[in-house]
Design a protein around this motif. Structure first.
Motif, PDB file in Angstrom:
ATOM      1  N   HIS A  64      -6.601  65.420  78.972  1.00 23.03           N
ATOM      2  CA  HIS A  64      -6.811  64.113  78.351  1.00 23.03           C
ATOM      3  C   HIS A  64      -5.953  63.980  77.098  1.00 23.03           C
ATOM      4  N   LEU A  65      -5.269  62.851  77.001  1.00 23.16           N
ATOM      5  CA  LEU A  65      -4.478  62.533  75.813  1.00 23.16           C
ATOM      6  C   LEU A  65      -5.131  61.465  74.952  1.00 23.16           C
ATOM      7  N   ARG A  66      -5.973  60.652  75.555  1.00 18.14           N
ATOM      8  CA  ARG A  66      -6.647  59.544  74.857  1.00 18.14           C
ATOM      9  C   ARG A  66      -8.157  59.676  75.047  1.00 18.14           C
ATOM     10  N   PHE A  67      -8.909  59.181  74.086  1.00 19.65           N
ATOM     11  CA  PHE A  67     -10.369  59.268  74.134  1.00 19.65           C
ATOM     12  C   PHE A  67     -10.946  57.896  73.814  1.00 19.65           C
ATOM     13  N   PHE A  68     -11.882  57.452  74.663  1.00 17.55           N
ATOM     14  CA  PHE A  68     -12.386  56.090  74.562  1.00 17.55           C
ATOM     15  C   PHE A  68     -13.905  56.058  74.434  1.00 17.55           C
ATOM     16  N   THR A  69     -14.389  55.109  73.642  1.00 18.23           N
ATOM     17  CA  THR A  69     -15.757  54.629  73.738  1.00 18.23           C
ATOM     18  C   THR A  69     -15.671  53.222  74.332  1.00 18.23           C
ATOM     19  N   GLU A  70     -16.795  52.585  74.567  1.00 17.06           N
ATOM     20  CA  GLU A  70     -16.761  51.258  75.191  1.00 17.06           C
ATOM     21  C   GLU A  70     -15.997  50.259  74.331  1.00 17.06           C
ATOM     22  N   LYS A  71     -16.223  50.295  73.035  1.00 17.17           N
ATOM     23  CA  LYS A  71     -15.555  49.341  72.146  1.00 17.17           C
ATOM     24  C   LYS A  71     -14.046  49.485  72.223  1.00 17.17           C
ATOM     25  N   GLU A  72     -13.551  50.723  72.144  1.00 16.34           N
ATOM     26  CA  GLU A  72     -12.112  50.945  72.166  1.00 16.34           C
ATOM     27  C   GLU A  72     -11.512  50.623  73.535  1.00 16.34           C
ATOM     28  N   LEU A  73     -12.249  50.907  74.598  1.00  9.98           N
ATOM     29  CA  LEU A  73     -11.752  50.608  75.940  1.00  9.98           C
ATOM     30  C   LEU A  73     -11.599  49.104  76.139  1.00  9.98           C
ATOM     31  N   LEU A  74     -12.619  48.345  75.765  1.00 11.58           N
ATOM     32  CA  LEU A  74     -12.557  46.894  75.938  1.00 11.58           C
ATOM     33  C   LEU A  74     -11.478  46.277  75.050  1.00 11.58           C
ATOM     34  N   LEU A  75     -11.293  46.841  73.864  1.00 13.06           N
ATOM     35  CA  LEU A  75     -10.233  46.342  72.980  1.00 13.06           C
ATOM     36  C   LEU A  75      -8.865  46.612  73.593  1.00 13.06           C
ATOM     37  N   LEU A  76      -8.677  47.801  74.171  1.00 14.67           N
ATOM     38  CA  LEU A  76      -7.413  48.122  74.830  1.00 14.67           C
ATOM     39  C   LEU A  76      -7.120  47.136  75.953  1.00 14.67           C
ATOM     40  N   LEU A  77      -8.099  46.847  76.771  1.00 12.80           N
ATOM     41  CA  LEU A  77      -7.905  45.918  77.882  1.00 12.80           C
ATOM     42  C   LEU A  77      -7.611  44.514  77.388  1.00 12.80           C
ATOM     43  N   GLU A  78      -8.313  44.089  76.373  1.00 15.67           N
ATOM     44  CA  GLU A  78      -8.092  42.753  75.810  1.00 15.67           C
ATOM     45  C   GLU A  78      -6.677  42.626  75.269  1.00 15.67           C
ATOM     46  N   GLU A  79      -6.241  43.612  74.502  1.00 17.65           N
ATOM     47  CA  GLU A  79      -4.899  43.564  73.912  1.00 17.65           C
ATOM     48  C   GLU A  79      -3.800  43.738  74.954  1.00 17.65           C
ATOM     49  N   SER A  80      -4.160  44.279  76.120  1.00 14.94           N
ATOM     50  CA  SER A  80      -3.183  44.472  77.196  1.00 14.94           C
ATOM     51  C   SER A  80      -3.233  43.348  78.210  1.00 14.94           C
ATOM     52  N   SER A  81      -3.908  42.247  77.848  1.00 16.47           N
ATOM     53  CA  SER A  81      -3.930  41.015  78.655  1.00 16.47           C
ATOM     54  C   SER A  81      -4.752  41.124  79.926  1.00 16.47           C
ATOM     55  N   TRP A  82      -5.906  41.824  79.820  1.00 18.07           N
ATOM     56  CA  TRP A  82      -6.838  41.901  80.932  1.00 18.07           C
ATOM     57  C   TRP A  82      -8.178  41.282  80.547  1.00 18.07           C
ATOM     58  N   ALA A  83      -8.795  40.638  81.513  1.00 14.73           N
ATOM     59  CA  ALA A  83     -10.136  40.074  81.324  1.00 14.73           C
ATOM     60  C   ALA A  83     -11.102  40.833  82.222  1.00 14.73           C
ATOM     61  N   VAL A  84     -12.059  41.528  81.630  1.00 16.30           N
ATOM     62  CA  VAL A  84     -13.033  42.314  82.396  1.00 16.30           C
ATOM     63  C   VAL A  84     -14.073  41.382  82.998  1.00 16.30           C
ATOM     64  N   GLU A  85     -14.236  41.445  84.321  1.00 16.94           N
ATOM     65  CA  GLU A  85     -15.227  40.593  84.967  1.00 16.94           C
ATOM     66  C   GLU A  85     -16.464  41.368  85.410  1.00 16.94           C
ATOM     67  N   HIS A  86     -16.360  42.690  85.414  1.00 19.18           N
ATOM     68  CA  HIS A  86     -17.492  43.514  85.853  1.00 19.18           C
ATOM     69  C   HIS A  86     -17.407  44.862  85.157  1.00 19.18           C
ATOM     70  N   LEU A  87     -18.520  45.286  84.531  1.00 23.00           N
ATOM     71  CA  LEU A  87     -18.552  46.570  83.831  1.00 23.00           C
ATOM     72  C   LEU A  87     -19.837  47.304  84.178  1.00 23.00           C
TER      73      LEU A  87
END
Length: 397
Positions: free
Chosen positions: A325-348
């Motif tokens: 593993h090179l990166r470590f995520f919690t829910e907040k950081e994961l959702l922020l990464l997706l948002e900033e990368s132009s993704w909209a989460v529809e199911h979690l």
């Protein structure tokens, strides 16, 4: 007692190489420095070859790479061989192909500390009395008396002994103790991710496809075109047998020259140097109605937080703290990464399994003191489906 590692050269895979050294280190620790000899299977295939290698009364033969022992096997099993009429005994397995050999664990484990806690609870809850093994079985490791070999010819194949002795009622299982098998990590078809693929998806990209178990299972379920990306050439060759195409390399570098209805990143994002750039590239590789399906381990899980509180952060061959593993995520950081990368989460979804008793007390203490998010502490892994935002075309290519 002698310990014999009957294993060949490991597969040229980063995690496997780490796993072998990791398991060997704990073998030395938990066996209290017992004599360990390693031989390849081709040099140790018969009773005669074994007799020439050891004079010990009890031998612990390990036939499988990536086997993590627990201390209880060295306390329970040799004692039963000395006292009872068994010729050979095996511990429970986690995981096992045969239900008869699956260790009856009360809780899942994620770190070495929680592995030992789980092993202690299993040993306290079960009788150490061996039982016979019925039906099909496997033999990743075996404790046996060398005196049981006395009546056998030197050319008797070792691998014929275990099923023969089991059928004769002379080989049993002590399921109050167990060993963990890291080698199973790439053998699951990931039905949890397959269930998120839309019915209309006719073209699927499996990023980090490993040996191709997921794609093989998917193609058995329905007709579709499955492409894989795998950075390890050894695993990519195995996956290519089942996939329509497999590209060898990192998803950060492999050209994506076609579009897909679904892209799967099963425990991939945490291994990337530039996950945001990859997510933008993947968005451009999707059809307009395509989806991203991903799973990501939660670094905020109680087992990791508890280890940190105890001054411990130990990487393991697979799991929440996998060595690669090179990166470590919690829910907040994961959702922020997706948002900033132009993704909209529809199911979690959040995978949550019962904590061990020590884990439950730790969660309660943190939450009661206002120092912990209970949902995060109980979550092992996130699983999601996302769609690209409408303005992503052309970005990050």
């Amino acid at each position: 007692m002698d310990i014999i590692l009957r294993v060949g050269e490991p597969d040229p895979i980063e995690e496997v190489l780490f796993s072998r050294s990791f398991c060997r280190r704990y073998l030395d620790v938990f066996s209290d420095g017992a004599n360990v000899v390693q031989r390849p299977p081709e040099a140790l295939g018969t009773v005669g070859e074994l007799r020439a290698l050891t004079q010990a009364q009890i031998v612990f033969l390990i036939n499988e790479d990536e086997l993590l022992v627990t201390p209880h096997i060295f306390r329970m099993i040799p004692e039963r061989l000395d006292q009872d009429s068994w010729w050979a005994l095996v511990p429970g397995l986690s995981p096992a192909r045969s239900p008869a050999q699956q260790a009856p664990l009360l809780y899942p484990y994620h770190t070495v500390r929680t592995l030992l806690e789980t092993a202690d609870m299993l040993a306290a809850s079960r009788s150490p009395t061996p039982r016979t093994i019925k039906g099909a079985a496997e033999w990743p490791c075996v404790f046996f008396l060398t005196s049981a070999l006395n009546s056998l010819s030197a050319d008797t194949p070792l691998d014929t002994l275990w099923p023969r002795w089991a059928a004769q009622g002379r080989l049993g299982i002590v399921d109050a103790c167990f060993v963990h098998r890291f080698g199973f990590v790439h053998q699951f078809p990931r039905e949890d991710l397959l269930g998120l693929i839309p019915d209309h998806a006719a073209s699927v990209l499996d990023v980090g496809c490993a040996y191709g178990v997921l794609g093989r299972h998917l193609k058995n379920l329905r007709p579709c075109h499955v492409t894989g990306i795998e950075r390890n050439a050894h695993m990519a060759r195995a996956a290519a047998v089942h996939y329509d195409a497999v590209f060898v390399g990192s998803v950060e570098d492999v050209p994506l020259n076609r579009r897909f209805d679904a892209i799967i990143c099963g425990d991939v994002l945490e291994h990337l140097v530039r996950p945001s750039a990859v997510l933008r590239r993947l968005a451009n590789a999707l059809t307009d109605d395509g989806v991203l399906i991903a799973s990501v381990p939660n670094t905020g899980h109680w087992s990791v937080v508890m280890d940190l509180a105890l001054g411990r952060f130990e990487t393991v061959p697979a799991g929440l703290l996998c060595s690669s593993h090179l990166r470590f995520f919690t829910e907040k950081e994961l959702l922020l990464l997706l948002e900033e990368s132009s993704w909209a989460v529809e199911h979690l979804e959040r995978d949550q399994s019962p904590p061990t008793p020590a884990g439950a007390r730790f969660i309660e203490a943190l939450v009661s003191a206002g120092l912990g998010n209970e949902v995060s502490l109980r979550t092992e892994r996130f699983r999601l489906r996302a769609r690209k935002k409408k303005n992503t075309t052309g970005a990050g290519s």
